[in-house]
Design a protein around this motif. Sequence first.
Motif, PDB file in Angstrom:
ATOM      1  N   ASP A 178       0.838  -1.204   0.000  1.00  0.00           N
ATOM      2  CA  ASP A 178       0.000   0.000   0.000  1.00  0.00           C
ATOM      3  C   ASP A 178       0.873   1.255   0.000  1.00  0.00           C
ATOM      4  N   ALA A 179       1.893   1.266   0.863  1.00  0.00           N
ATOM      5  CA  ALA A 179       2.784   2.421   0.955  1.00  0.00           C
ATOM      6  C   ALA A 179       3.620   2.573  -0.314  1.00  0.00           C
ATOM      7  N   PHE A 180       4.041   1.450  -0.888  1.00  0.00           N
ATOM      8  CA  PHE A 180       4.808   1.492  -2.142  1.00  0.00           C
ATOM      9  C   PHE A 180       3.970   2.106  -3.254  1.00  0.00           C
ATOM     10  N   PHE A 181       2.739   1.653  -3.410  1.00  0.00           N
ATOM     11  CA  PHE A 181       1.905   2.200  -4.476  1.00  0.00           C
ATOM     12  C   PHE A 181       1.549   3.661  -4.234  1.00  0.00           C
ATOM     13  N   LYS A 182       1.421   4.056  -2.972  1.00  0.00           N
ATOM     14  CA  LYS A 182       1.167   5.473  -2.669  1.00  0.00           C
ATOM     15  C   LYS A 182       2.351   6.332  -3.096  1.00  0.00           C
ATOM     16  N   ALA A 183       3.581   5.812  -2.894  1.00  0.00           N
ATOM     17  CA  ALA A 183       4.792   6.551  -3.259  1.00  0.00           C
ATOM     18  C   ALA A 183       5.115   6.423  -4.740  1.00  0.00           C
ATOM     19  N   CYS A 184       4.482   5.474  -5.420  1.00  0.00           N
ATOM     20  CA  CYS A 184       4.819   5.179  -6.812  1.00  0.00           C
ATOM     21  C   CYS A 184       3.561   5.249  -7.678  1.00  0.00           C
ATOM     22  N   GLN A 185       2.791   6.314  -7.502  1.00  0.00           N
ATOM     23  CA  GLN A 185       1.548   6.464  -8.244  1.00  0.00           C
ATOM     24  C   GLN A 185       1.843   6.593  -9.735  1.00  0.00           C
ATOM     25  N   GLY A 186       1.113   5.817 -10.527  1.00  0.00           N
ATOM     26  CA  GLY A 186       1.310   5.825 -11.967  1.00  0.00           C
ATOM     27  C   GLY A 186       2.435   4.933 -12.435  1.00  0.00           C
ATOM     28  N   CYS A 187       3.106   4.245 -11.528  1.00  0.00           N
ATOM     29  CA  CYS A 187       4.210   3.364 -11.910  1.00  0.00           C
ATOM     30  C   CYS A 187       3.678   2.125 -12.625  1.00  0.00           C
ATOM     31  N   GLN A 188       4.511   1.578 -13.489  1.00  0.00           N
ATOM     32  CA  GLN A 188       4.167   0.336 -14.174  1.00  0.00           C
ATOM     33  C   GLN A 188       4.368  -0.852 -13.230  1.00  0.00           C
ATOM     34  N   VAL A 189       3.298  -1.525 -12.891  1.00  0.00           N
ATOM     35  CA  VAL A 189       3.352  -2.783 -12.135  1.00  0.00           C
ATOM     36  C   VAL A 189       2.290  -3.685 -12.761  1.00  0.00           C
ATOM     37  N   ASP A 190       2.726  -4.746 -13.408  1.00  0.00           N
ATOM     38  CA  ASP A 190       1.812  -5.593 -14.173  1.00  0.00           C
ATOM     39  C   ASP A 190       1.331  -6.821 -13.413  1.00  0.00           C
ATOM     40  N   ALA A 191       2.016  -7.174 -12.320  1.00  0.00           N
ATOM     41  CA  ALA A 191       1.621  -8.324 -11.502  1.00  0.00           C
ATOM     42  C   ALA A 191       2.180  -8.129 -10.100  1.00  0.00           C
ATOM     43  N   ILE A 192       1.620  -8.859  -9.144  1.00  0.00           N
ATOM     44  CA  ILE A 192       2.014  -8.763  -7.735  1.00  0.00           C
ATOM     45  C   ILE A 192       2.694 -10.066  -7.321  1.00  0.00           C
ATOM     46  N   ALA A 193       3.890  -9.962  -6.716  1.00  0.00           N
ATOM     47  CA  ALA A 193       4.625 -11.138  -6.249  1.00  0.00           C
ATOM     48  C   ALA A 193       4.543 -11.255  -4.732  1.00  0.00           C
ATOM     49  N   VAL A 194       4.294 -12.475  -4.246  1.00  0.00           N
ATOM     50  CA  VAL A 194       4.218 -12.730  -2.808  1.00  0.00           C
ATOM     51  C   VAL A 194       4.909 -14.057  -2.491  1.00  0.00           C
ATOM     52  N   HIS A 195       5.311 -14.218  -1.233  1.00  0.00           N
ATOM     53  CA  HIS A 195       5.901 -15.458  -0.721  1.00  0.00           C
ATOM     54  C   HIS A 195       5.050 -15.980   0.431  1.00  0.00           C
ATOM     55  N   TRP A 196       5.066 -17.316   0.639  1.00  0.00           N
ATOM     56  CA  TRP A 196       4.237 -17.891   1.695  1.00  0.00           C
ATOM     57  C   TRP A 196       4.724 -19.284   2.056  1.00  0.00           C
ATOM     58  N   TYR A 197       4.834 -19.554   3.388  1.00  0.00           N
ATOM     59  CA  TYR A 197       5.370 -20.833   3.855  1.00  0.00           C
ATOM     60  C   TYR A 197       4.471 -21.548   4.867  1.00  0.00           C
ATOM     61  N   ALA A 198       3.214 -21.184   4.937  1.00  0.00           N
ATOM     62  CA  ALA A 198       2.300 -21.962   5.777  1.00  0.00           C
ATOM     63  C   ALA A 198       2.040 -23.319   5.121  1.00  0.00           C
ATOM     64  N   CYS A 199       1.412 -24.234   5.879  1.00  0.00           N
ATOM     65  CA  CYS A 199       1.347 -25.632   5.454  1.00  0.00           C
ATOM     66  C   CYS A 199      -0.042 -26.146   5.125  1.00  0.00           C
ATOM     67  N   ASP A 200      -1.022 -25.263   4.998  1.00  0.00           N
ATOM     68  CA  ASP A 200      -2.354 -25.759   4.681  1.00  0.00           C
ATOM     69  C   ASP A 200      -3.025 -24.850   3.660  1.00  0.00           C
ATOM     70  N   LEU A 201      -3.930 -25.431   2.922  1.00  0.00           N
ATOM     71  CA  LEU A 201      -4.572 -24.731   1.821  1.00  0.00           C
ATOM     72  C   LEU A 201      -5.410 -23.555   2.298  1.00  0.00           C
ATOM     73  N   GLY A 202      -6.091 -23.703   3.420  1.00  0.00           N
ATOM     74  CA  GLY A 202      -6.908 -22.599   3.916  1.00  0.00           C
ATOM     75  C   GLY A 202      -6.096 -21.345   4.162  1.00  0.00           C
ATOM     76  N   ALA A 203      -4.909 -21.503   4.734  1.00  0.00           N
ATOM     77  CA  ALA A 203      -4.038 -20.351   4.975  1.00  0.00           C
ATOM     78  C   ALA A 203      -3.582 -19.725   3.668  1.00  0.00           C
ATOM     79  N   LEU A 204      -3.266 -20.552   2.694  1.00  0.00           N
ATOM     80  CA  LEU A 204      -2.828 -20.032   1.390  1.00  0.00           C
ATOM     81  C   LEU A 204      -3.946 -19.242   0.718  1.00  0.00           C
ATOM     82  N   LYS A 205      -5.162 -19.777   0.744  1.00  0.00           N
ATOM     83  CA  LYS A 205      -6.292 -19.061   0.133  1.00  0.00           C
ATOM     84  C   LYS A 205      -6.519 -17.717   0.819  1.00  0.00           C
ATOM     85  N   TRP A 206      -6.429 -17.723   2.146  1.00  0.00           N
ATOM     86  CA  TRP A 206      -6.602 -16.471   2.900  1.00  0.00           C
ATOM     87  C   TRP A 206      -5.543 -15.459   2.492  1.00  0.00           C
ATOM     88  N   TYR A 207      -4.300 -15.896   2.427  1.00  0.00           N
ATOM     89  CA  TYR A 207      -3.198 -14.989   2.129  1.00  0.00           C
ATOM     90  C   TYR A 207      -3.314 -14.430   0.707  1.00  0.00           C
TER      91      TYR A 207
END
Length: 299
Positions: A178-207
Amino acid sequence: MTRPWHLPTLSLAVLLLPLLACDPASGGQPQTDPPLPGATKSAKRGIAYGYHSAADLKALSPGMSWWYNWSPKPEDGAASVYASQAVTFVPMAWGGTPTADQLASEIPAGAQYLLGFNEPNFKSQANKTPRQAAALWPVLEEVARRKQLKLVSPAVNYCGDCVSEDGVTFTDPVAYLDAFFKACQGCQVDAIAVHWYACDLGALKWYVGLFKKYNKPLWLTEFACGDRPPNEITVEVQKKYMVDAITWMESEPGIERYAWFSGRNNEIPAINLLGASGELTELGRLYVTLAAGTSTQAP
């Protein structure tokens, strides 16, 4: 490449560990598994790993379409074979203060995307506040213009030892973006990258659901089961999580790409897809042969 990393839990506690990578090319003759019946290349499936031998990439290629290695250029072992195996390399601007000339000169022909900074909210990783990342983003945009690339956001996760700005410590990955996009208004960002190491599908869907508000394709560029005590993480546990997660991600239209972590690593039990050079582990064979879904996103 050796890199520090993290294991988040649902309570947001984070264990920071060093990644101890091994050289797959050292010692012994390459071994190659027999062809895998039923393997279907997935447009979404990739791997986060930077020590491929040529035989490694060939062994994984029947089931995956891309990989990255936290670098702008492919490692030597994979560089000579990836094009012939229909596996694309995705460069990354990991951190630091790259120039457009430097970064563009390292990215190979045929690249389609450029991954942004790696876990910039972690002091032990790219270590950039949202405004610092935004200030450097025009460099990545210039490289994307020259090389005709799409840009993927800084890759974020929950962290422990985090950067701070304007009185905010960015433990929360959504707060950071949120803070990055506020500081980078109008910037080119075509996709969002995330990392996650929980061990169940419910947590992954939530994240994953937390990031849908940006209305951009999502890339899960590191995932595995890692937030349980080591003695509880077995091959069977990893296999169940892998099947559950991939079955869902292949059919989830919000997920454009995903990458298992990793090929060979000693810090999380039972995560390795590779054994000897060119040899798939039991988990690796599963990763390659799991069914590929039909994606509505561009490959």
